[in-house]
Design a protein around this motif. Structure first.
Motif, PDB file in Angstrom:
ATOM      1  N   VAL A 210      40.221  49.433 -18.141  1.00 42.33           N
ATOM      2  CA  VAL A 210      40.376  50.809 -17.645  1.00 42.33           C
ATOM      3  C   VAL A 210      39.337  51.720 -18.298  1.00 42.33           C
ATOM      4  N   ALA A 211      39.146  51.558 -19.614  1.00 39.69           N
ATOM      5  CA  ALA A 211      38.166  52.393 -20.321  1.00 39.69           C
ATOM      6  C   ALA A 211      36.753  52.157 -19.772  1.00 39.69           C
ATOM      7  N   GLN A 212      36.411  50.896 -19.520  1.00 36.80           N
ATOM      8  CA  GLN A 212      35.087  50.589 -18.956  1.00 36.80           C
ATOM      9  C   GLN A 212      34.951  51.182 -17.558  1.00 36.80           C
ATOM     10  N   SER A 213      36.027  51.112 -16.774  1.00 42.21           N
ATOM     11  CA  SER A 213      35.989  51.681 -15.419  1.00 42.21           C
ATOM     12  C   SER A 213      35.698  53.172 -15.471  1.00 42.21           C
ATOM     13  N   TRP A 214      36.379  53.871 -16.391  1.00 41.37           N
ATOM     14  CA  TRP A 214      36.157  55.319 -16.514  1.00 41.37           C
ATOM     15  C   TRP A 214      34.726  55.607 -16.980  1.00 41.37           C
ATOM     16  N   ALA A 215      34.218  54.786 -17.917  1.00 42.58           N
ATOM     17  CA  ALA A 215      32.852  55.004 -18.403  1.00 42.58           C
ATOM     18  C   ALA A 215      31.837  54.817 -17.271  1.00 42.58           C
ATOM     19  N   ILE A 216      32.034  53.766 -16.473  1.00 37.87           N
ATOM     20  CA  ILE A 216      31.137  53.530 -15.332  1.00 37.87           C
ATOM     21  C   ILE A 216      31.230  54.686 -14.335  1.00 37.87           C
ATOM     22  N   ALA A 217      32.477  55.118 -14.082  1.00 41.37           N
ATOM     23  CA  ALA A 217      32.690  56.189 -13.096  1.00 41.37           C
ATOM     24  C   ALA A 217      32.037  57.495 -13.550  1.00 41.37           C
ATOM     25  N   VAL A 218      32.164  57.824 -14.847  1.00 40.13           N
ATOM     26  CA  VAL A 218      31.529  59.049 -15.365  1.00 40.13           C
ATOM     27  C   VAL A 218      30.017  58.966 -15.192  1.00 40.13           C
ATOM     28  N   LEU A 219      29.433  57.813 -15.508  1.00 36.06           N
ATOM     29  CA  LEU A 219      27.988  57.639 -15.371  1.00 36.06           C
ATOM     30  C   LEU A 219      27.556  57.802 -13.914  1.00 36.06           C
ATOM     31  N   VAL A 220      28.282  57.124 -13.004  1.00 28.07           N
ATOM     32  CA  VAL A 220      27.948  57.238 -11.577  1.00 28.07           C
ATOM     33  C   VAL A 220      28.099  58.682 -11.103  1.00 28.07           C
ATOM     34  N   GLY A 221      29.176  59.345 -11.555  1.00 28.60           N
ATOM     35  CA  GLY A 221      29.390  60.734 -11.169  1.00 28.60           C
ATOM     36  C   GLY A 221      28.259  61.636 -11.623  1.00 28.60           C
ATOM     37  N   LEU A 222      27.803  61.445 -12.854  1.00 32.94           N
ATOM     38  CA  LEU A 222      26.702  62.263 -13.375  1.00 32.94           C
ATOM     39  C   LEU A 222      25.410  62.017 -12.596  1.00 32.94           C
ATOM     40  N   ILE A 223      25.137  60.747 -12.274  1.00 34.26           N
ATOM     41  CA  ILE A 223      23.908  60.430 -11.521  1.00 34.26           C
ATOM     42  C   ILE A 223      23.951  61.070 -10.133  1.00 34.26           C
ATOM     43  N   ILE A 224      25.090  60.897  -9.440  1.00 35.79           N
ATOM     44  CA  ILE A 224      25.211  61.469  -8.085  1.00 35.79           C
ATOM     45  C   ILE A 224      25.149  62.993  -8.141  1.00 35.79           C
ATOM     46  N   ALA A 225      25.800  63.577  -9.163  1.00 33.95           N
ATOM     47  CA  ALA A 225      25.762  65.046  -9.292  1.00 33.95           C
ATOM     48  C   ALA A 225      24.337  65.523  -9.552  1.00 33.95           C
ATOM     49  N   GLY A 226      23.573  64.767 -10.360  1.00 30.92           N
ATOM     50  CA  GLY A 226      22.183  65.144 -10.623  1.00 30.92           C
ATOM     51  C   GLY A 226      21.339  65.109  -9.368  1.00 30.92           C
ATOM     52  N   ILE A 227      21.503  64.036  -8.580  1.00 32.63           N
ATOM     53  CA  ILE A 227      20.742  63.919  -7.323  1.00 32.63           C
ATOM     54  C   ILE A 227      21.144  65.026  -6.360  1.00 32.63           C
ATOM     55  N   GLY A 228      22.466  65.257  -6.262  1.00 33.10           N
ATOM     56  CA  GLY A 228      22.943  66.302  -5.358  1.00 33.10           C
ATOM     57  C   GLY A 228      22.437  67.677  -5.749  1.00 33.10           C
ATOM     58  N   THR A 229      22.381  67.940  -7.050  1.00 34.14           N
ATOM     59  CA  THR A 229      21.893  69.248  -7.530  1.00 34.14           C
ATOM     60  C   THR A 229      20.440  69.466  -7.126  1.00 34.14           C
ATOM     61  N   LEU A 230      19.628  68.421  -7.226  1.00 31.35           N
ATOM     62  CA  LEU A 230      18.217  68.547  -6.834  1.00 31.35           C
ATOM     63  C   LEU A 230      18.103  68.951  -5.370  1.00 31.35           C
ATOM     64  N   PHE A 231      18.924  68.331  -4.511  1.00 32.13           N
ATOM     65  CA  PHE A 231      18.873  68.669  -3.082  1.00 32.13           C
ATOM     66  C   PHE A 231      19.347  70.096  -2.833  1.00 32.13           C
ATOM     67  N   ILE A 232      20.410  70.495  -3.531  1.00 28.40           N
ATOM     68  CA  ILE A 232      20.946  71.847  -3.323  1.00 28.40           C
ATOM     69  C   ILE A 232      19.934  72.906  -3.747  1.00 28.40           C
ATOM     70  N   LEU A 233      19.238  72.653  -4.854  1.00 26.12           N
ATOM     71  CA  LEU A 233      18.257  73.633  -5.347  1.00 26.12           C
ATOM     72  C   LEU A 233      17.069  73.766  -4.402  1.00 26.12           C
ATOM     73  N   ARG A 234      16.854  72.755  -3.547  1.00 24.02           N
ATOM     74  CA  ARG A 234      15.723  72.819  -2.613  1.00 24.02           C
ATOM     75  C   ARG A 234      16.056  73.625  -1.351  1.00 24.02           C
ATOM     76  N   ILE A 235      17.334  73.988  -1.189  1.00 23.48           N
ATOM     77  CA  ILE A 235      17.702  74.806  -0.029  1.00 23.48           C
ATOM     78  C   ILE A 235      17.136  76.204  -0.228  1.00 23.48           C
ATOM     79  N   PRO A 236      16.343  76.715   0.722  1.00 21.39           N
ATOM     80  CA  PRO A 236      15.740  78.042   0.535  1.00 21.39           C
ATOM     81  C   PRO A 236      16.810  79.114   0.416  1.00 21.39           C
ATOM     82  N   TYR A 237      16.610  80.032  -0.537  1.00 21.52           N
ATOM     83  CA  TYR A 237      17.594  81.096  -0.774  1.00 21.52           C
ATOM     84  C   TYR A 237      17.486  82.163   0.307  1.00 21.52           C
TER      85      TYR A 237
END
Length: 419
Positions: A210-237
């Motif tokens: 369970v602990a490993q699952s949560w660690a993997i999930a946190v890592l995946v969440g951070l990576i996806i959030a980082g990629i998503g943030t880059l796309f959101i910042l590219r939307i013209p204001y």
């Protein structure tokens, strides 16, 4: 003809029918929030399901399955009379498939797990005796009628209220989306990964704590959030006065997130719920070939492929009826509401996996949609539709049991005379 071949042929036909019912009903209501919010079309939902449900069923559906789902009846009771278990499994598959056909015809989203459990209870009570049924476990499963919608609805309500307060109701929704949506992306990545690890790949023997699952999930969440943030910042204001542009853009962001959640849920669903169709089929094949009754049965790859194909065909041919009910008739969905419902369903599944709460994926999705509807007031919910859905949940186990009794008596009369 050898009776063993007849049993296997009938089990394959009924198993395909049952898998078709899972696709028409269970998969349909899992994809409904995405389709109902217009994040994806019904054709795109079918393509997603075809890829991810089939991949989940075949790649992670399991090499071994329980002979009797959820341990409702002890398979050892059939050791001296294995033919009764064969008749019972055939009756269960056919009964569950027929009930799913009826429910899908009326657009009722019902639990396929409850359907097959009701069917097993029916034939076991007649074939062995009512004392053979583990009634406390049946009671626990029935609790999901209350637990699933309440828990998922409460989480969905909190999630959607936070989206409203933090983003949609602010003067400058796009600026607020840049600030807060990466957090929602992280939560989506986190919980979808946990659902995949807890439900999607548990059958293939991966040793992940369970602990490993949560660690993997946190890592995946951070990576996806980082990629998503880059796309959101590219939307013209755009200036705050262009509120219509802001709303459309924010909803498009949530629509993209919904596609990700739909893919993940489809994979987890395919890997987990295909057992409802392939479990009884694998049990019949195992008993017909060996004559022995075990607590578990090996699932050959051809059975998993059969289950995966049946699920995809069911969604493509009849899934639109349940999708219309769940995605459009309970309450009006937008991508932000559908995202809140989908994420709430995933969070509920994770909470239930960690605490042992009895839940149904179907009831969870419906409860989550009710939660986002309640965030806009009771008037936003179609109570007539909700009432018919609740009624279908209550009669699912008795309906599966009743049909199973009829088919079990029929098969026993036919095959005991032929033996």
């Amino acid at each position: 003809m050898d009776l063993a071949i007849v049993y296997i042929a009938l089990a394959a036909a009924f198993g395909l029918f049952m898998a078709w019912g899972i696709g028409a009903n269970d998969v349909a209501n899992a994809m409904a929030p995405s389709v109902g919010s217009k994040a994806i079309t019904i054709r795109q939902a079918i393509v997603i399901a075809a890829i991810f449900e089939f991949a989940g069923a075949v790649l992670a559906g399991g090499g071994v399955t329980s002979t009797i789902r959820k341990g409702i009846v002890d398979a050892a009771l059939f050791t001296g009379q294995p033919e009764l278990l064969i008749y019972g499994m055939l009756a269960s598959l056919l009964a569950a498939a027929v009930w799913l056909l009826v429910a899908s015809r009326f657009g009722w989203p019902v639990s396929t797990t409850h359907t097959i459990i009701g069917a097993v209870v029916g034939f076991a009570a007649i074939g062995i005796g009512v004392e053979a049924v583990q009634w406390p476990k049946v009671g626990q499963i029935a609790m999901s009628w209350v637990v699933s919608p309440l828990l998922a609805g409460a989480i969905a309500w909190v999630l959607f209220m936070s989206v409203q307060r933090l983003v949609l109701e602010r003067e400058d929704p796009l600026r607020q989306a840049r600030r807060y949506v990466p957090g929602y992306i992280f939560l989506a990545g986190l919980f979808m990964t946990l659902v995949t690890l807890f439900k999607g790949v548990k059958h293939i023997g991966l040793e992940i704590s369970v602990a490993q699952s949560w660690a993997i999930a946190v890592l995946v969440g951070l990576i996806i959030a980082g990629i998503g943030t880059l796309f959101i910042l590219r939307i013209p204001y755009q200036a705050p006065e262009k509120r219509e542009f802001h709303y459309v853009t924010v909803e498009r962001i949530f629509a993209i997130l919904m596609v990700v959640t739909a893919c993940s849920m489809a994979f987890a669903h395919g890997s987990n719920d295909v057992a409802n169709a392939v479990g009884p089929l694998a049990a019949v094949v195992s008993i017909a070939r060996s004559g022995d009754v075990g607590q578990a049965a090996i699932v050959p790859i051809w059975i998993l492929i059969l289950g995966g194909l049946g699920i995809v065909i069911g969604l493509a041919t009849y899934g639109h009826r349940v999708i219309r009910t769940v995605g459009g008739n309970i309450t009006a969905l937008t991508p932000s509401r559908g995202f809140a419902a989908g994420l709430a369903a995933a969070m509920t599944i994770v909470v239930a996996s960690g605490t042992g709460l009895p839940i149904s994926t179907t009831h969870t999705v419906v409860g989550a949609i009710l939660g986002v509807g309640m965030a806009r007031g009771i008037a936003a919910i179609n109570l007539r539709v909700v009432g018919s859905i609740f009624m279908s949940w209550i009669i699912t186990i008795p309906a599966g049991a009743g049909l199973s009794v009829v088919f079990f008596l029929l098969f026993r009369a036919l095959f005991q005379g032929a033996a």
